[in-house]
Design an enzyme around this catalytic site. Sequence first.
Site, PDB file in Angstrom:
ATOM      1  N   THR A 240      43.193  42.678  73.106  1.00  0.00           N
ATOM      2  CA  THR A 240      42.215  42.447  74.173  1.00  0.00           C
ATOM      3  C   THR A 240      41.767  43.762  74.805  1.00  0.00           C
ATOM      4  O   THR A 240      42.502  44.736  74.811  1.00  0.00           O
ATOM      5  CB  THR A 240      42.928  41.574  75.229  1.00  0.00           C
TER       6      THR A 240
ATOM      7  N   ARG B 120      42.701  26.954  73.092  1.00  0.00           N
ATOM      8  CA  ARG B 120      43.701  27.784  73.772  1.00  0.00           C
ATOM      9  C   ARG B 120      42.988  28.831  74.638  1.00  0.00           C
ATOM     10  O   ARG B 120      42.105  29.534  74.178  1.00  0.00           O
ATOM     11  CB  ARG B 120      44.592  28.476  72.739  1.00  0.00           C
TER      12      ARG B 120
ATOM     13  N   GLY C  43      43.819  32.163  77.001  1.00  0.00           N
ATOM     14  CA  GLY C  43      44.900  33.113  77.253  1.00  0.00           C
ATOM     15  C   GLY C  43      44.847  33.706  78.649  1.00  0.00           C
ATOM     16  O   GLY C  43      44.059  33.289  79.505  1.00  0.00           O
ATOM     17  N   ASP C  44      45.680  34.704  78.839  1.00  0.00           N
ATOM     18  CA  ASP C  44      45.821  35.329  80.158  1.00  0.00           C
ATOM     19  C   ASP C  44      44.560  36.048  80.617  1.00  0.00           C
ATOM     20  O   ASP C  44      44.376  36.272  81.813  1.00  0.00           O
ATOM     21  CB  ASP C  44      46.991  36.316  80.133  1.00  0.00           C
TER      22      ASP C  44
ATOM     23  N   GLY D  45      47.629  41.835  74.729  1.00  0.00           N
ATOM     24  CA  GLY D  45      48.742  41.389  73.880  1.00  0.00           C
ATOM     25  C   GLY D  45      49.085  39.938  74.138  1.00  0.00           C
ATOM     26  O   GLY D  45      48.200  39.122  74.386  1.00  0.00           O
TER      27      GLY D  45
ATOM     28  N   GLY E 202      49.401  36.964  75.568  1.00  0.00           N
ATOM     29  CA  GLY E 202      48.956  36.425  76.844  1.00  0.00           C
ATOM     30  C   GLY E 202      49.869  35.363  77.412  1.00  0.00           C
ATOM     31  O   GLY E 202      49.978  35.220  78.641  1.00  0.00           O
TER      32      GLY E 202
HETATM   33  N1  GLY Z   1      45.999  38.816  76.016  1.00  0.00           N
HETATM   34  C1  GLY Z   1      45.012  38.127  75.341  1.00  0.00           C
HETATM   35  C2  GLY Z   1      45.392  36.820  74.842  1.00  0.00           C
HETATM   36  O1  GLY Z   1      46.568  36.487  74.786  1.00  0.00           O
HETATM   37  O2  GLY Z   1      44.522  36.076  74.500  1.00  0.00           O
END
Ligand code: GLY
Length: 318
Positions: A178, A206, A208-209, A230, A232
């Site tokens: 990311t 999904r 992510g963070d 990384g 997430g």
């Molecule tokens: N850090 C990005 C993700 O996990 O999608």
Amino acid sequence: MTTTPTIIGSERSEIGFPAAMDLLREGASALDAVEVALRLCEDNLADHYVGTGGLPNARGEVELDASVMIGSTRAFGAVGAVRGYPHPISIARAVLERLAQHCLLVGEGAELFAEENGFERAQLLTDEARKLFLEALDPSEESVEGEQTRATAGDDNYRMAAMELMKRFAPHSGPWGTINVIALDASGEMCVGVSTSGYPWKYPGRVGDSAIPGAGNYCDLRFGGAACTGRGEMSMRVTGARSIVDDLGRGIDPTQACRSMLADAATLPDLFKTELRCLALTPDGRHGGASGQVGSTYALMTPSHSEPELRPRSVVPS
Ligand code: GLY
């Protein structure tokens, strides 16, 4: 009093820094600088973790997450699992600026909002990304088969196949992951932006963070901003960016604050065990980053830089 503009970012963000720094030198906002930098990253076809050219989900569809957060107000705008729009960072900004009653839109709703607000559509899956996606699916393996992969069933087969595929793809020796960008402007305002295509072969839908305040992105002008790259799911479980900013508020320096968050995440059980990285910037321009992999860097640019400089991240073995 004017602040020295500063911009930091994760690996491969530097492609957007000269244009962002030109804006900051002219007195533009941190938000403008972050958006410009990330749009250039989203347009980088050689980058398979963000925007057009990003690696797709388990069904072969590119789904993008992005967010922006403003330090003085802690205003947050984000989109998750958006398909068909090449600049999710700009849609996230539009959520922040034009949809004040909400912070986060996902999937069809985010795409409807993007359409209503006139964002351009594009084909995001490039031939190269499709080839990389398919190459990793070894049809000779029992756990991976089918139209693209059996990884669409949402059952144990999916989980095992996805785990193997994710292990194969990241972390690896080249820059990956990311994109985080944190900017401080001459007025002293700060903004954190994050954009990603997320995990390759992720389960459809999904998020992510990168789209979650406190997890992949957090900014509080009293203390600073932080962002994660990384795995997430781990930064969601430890509210990574928020915990770094909390440490900055306790007077802990940015590198140590990043190290502490990674050390905390490393104590948790995680079958996928892929790497997490982070970086942080304070309102007085101090910065730092940490990762689980030796040799990883973050990018830095100030008005005195003629080009972005790469700084080493502190290593926290996971
Ligand atoms: N850090 C990005 C993700 O996990 O999608």
